[in-house]
Design an enzyme around this catalytic site. Structure first.
Site, mmCIF file in Angstrom:
data_model
loop_
_atom_site.group_PDB
_atom_site.id
_atom_site.type_symbol
_atom_site.label_atom_id
_atom_site.label_comp_id
_atom_site.label_asym_id
_atom_site.label_seq_id
_atom_site.Cartn_x
_atom_site.Cartn_y
_atom_site.Cartn_z
ATOM 1 N NE ARG A 158 -1.854 2.189 11.124
ATOM 2 C CZ ARG A 158 -0.562 1.941 11.279
ATOM 3 N NH1 ARG A 158 -0.080 1.728 12.507
ATOM 4 N NH2 ARG A 158 0.248 1.891 10.232
ATOM 5 N NE ARG A 176 5.162 -6.711 11.294
ATOM 6 C CZ ARG A 176 5.928 -6.608 10.198
ATOM 7 N NH1 ARG A 176 6.930 -7.454 10.007
ATOM 8 N NH2 ARG A 176 5.684 -5.672 9.311
ATOM 9 C CE LYS A 221 -0.923 -0.192 5.016
ATOM 10 N NZ LYS A 221 -0.249 -1.497 5.236
ATOM 11 N NE ARG A 253 10.056 -3.911 9.464
ATOM 12 C CZ ARG A 253 8.866 -3.341 9.624
ATOM 13 N NH1 ARG A 253 8.488 -2.355 8.825
ATOM 14 N NH2 ARG A 253 8.040 -3.749 10.567
ATOM 15 N NE ARG A 269 9.184 -5.247 4.823
ATOM 16 C CZ ARG A 269 8.177 -4.780 5.561
ATOM 17 N NH1 ARG A 269 7.241 -4.035 5.000
ATOM 18 N NH2 ARG A 269 8.106 -5.089 6.843
#
Length: 220
Positions: free
Chosen positions: A96, A171, A21, A160, A133
């Site tokens: 959110r 997550r 996104k 990460r 990623r």
């Protein structure tokens, strides 16, 4: 694409971690000449600028707590009041919570509808994406697959620490639980659309544009 009679495009991007996104928000905003408003970016900006809301956010973050609705709403309200959002915006990372969604409705006039697009991607696909990623260790930029160094600052790319499978799945589970109320809030509106995020970046971008056009009408 036409945004009705006034050319204003107001878009909220939803989607789980790894759905793309951020990339799509930036691409869409650039193509339309409107700002991409990322809550992560404007939160850091407010903290660095030392605004009233920024100082409040720093205190919360320094205490290891999540920034609450009141502060986030205040920061977004200030950002959307700036002149560069008059032609529209792409909002990423907000709302959110239902309280934030209701506050966003209250911020906006009836110049243009609020288009909400959810990028849908299966969990197993997201897990694979997030495990490969890489981000810039210096500025945090998320690198497209195959990139060797940061395109923004030239920094080295790193994984990460939370992009391993167990953490990623947790997550995604937290995201699903925390955003279901937001999806329910928007799903009943005729300005809500979903797009398939399990395709090429260009394919998602095309579907995103078509989704927005289907709400606002016409094509350009």
């Amino acid at each position: 694409m036409s945004a009705g009679t006034n050319g204003v495009v107001r878009l909220v991007m939803l989607g789980p971690p790894g759905a793309g996104k951020g990339t799509q928000a930036e691409r869409f905003a650039k193509a339309r000449g409107i700002p991409r408003v990322s809550t992560g970016d404007i939160l850091r900006e407010a903290v660095q600028a030392g605004t009233e809301m920024g100082r409040a956010a720093r205190e919360v973050m320094d205490a290891g707590r999540l920034v609450g609705d009141e502060i986030m709403i205040g920061i977004v309200t200030e950002r959307l009041s700036r002149p560069d959002t008059r032609a529209g915006f792409v909002l990423e990372g907000f709302p959110r919570t239902v309280a934030q969604a209701e506050a966003l409705d209250a911020m906006l006039d009836d110049t243009a509808p609020l288009v909400v697009v959810d990028i849908e991607v299966a969990e197993d696909v997201l897990v694979k994406r997030l495990q490969i990623r890489r981000i810039c260790g210096a500025c945090g930029w998320t690198a497209p697959p195959g990139t060797k160094v940061c395109a923004k600052c030239g920094g080295a790319l790193v994984q990460r620490t939370d992009d391993n499978e167990a953490v990623v799945r947790e997550r995604l589970s937290v995201y699903a639980r925390s955003t279901q109320s937001i999806l329910d809030f928007y799903h009943r509106r005729n300005t809500f659309r979903s797009v398939d995020g399990d395709q090429t970046e260009g394919g998602v971008a095309a579907d995103l544009s078509a989704a927005v056009a289907s709400v606002l009408g016409g094509s350009r």
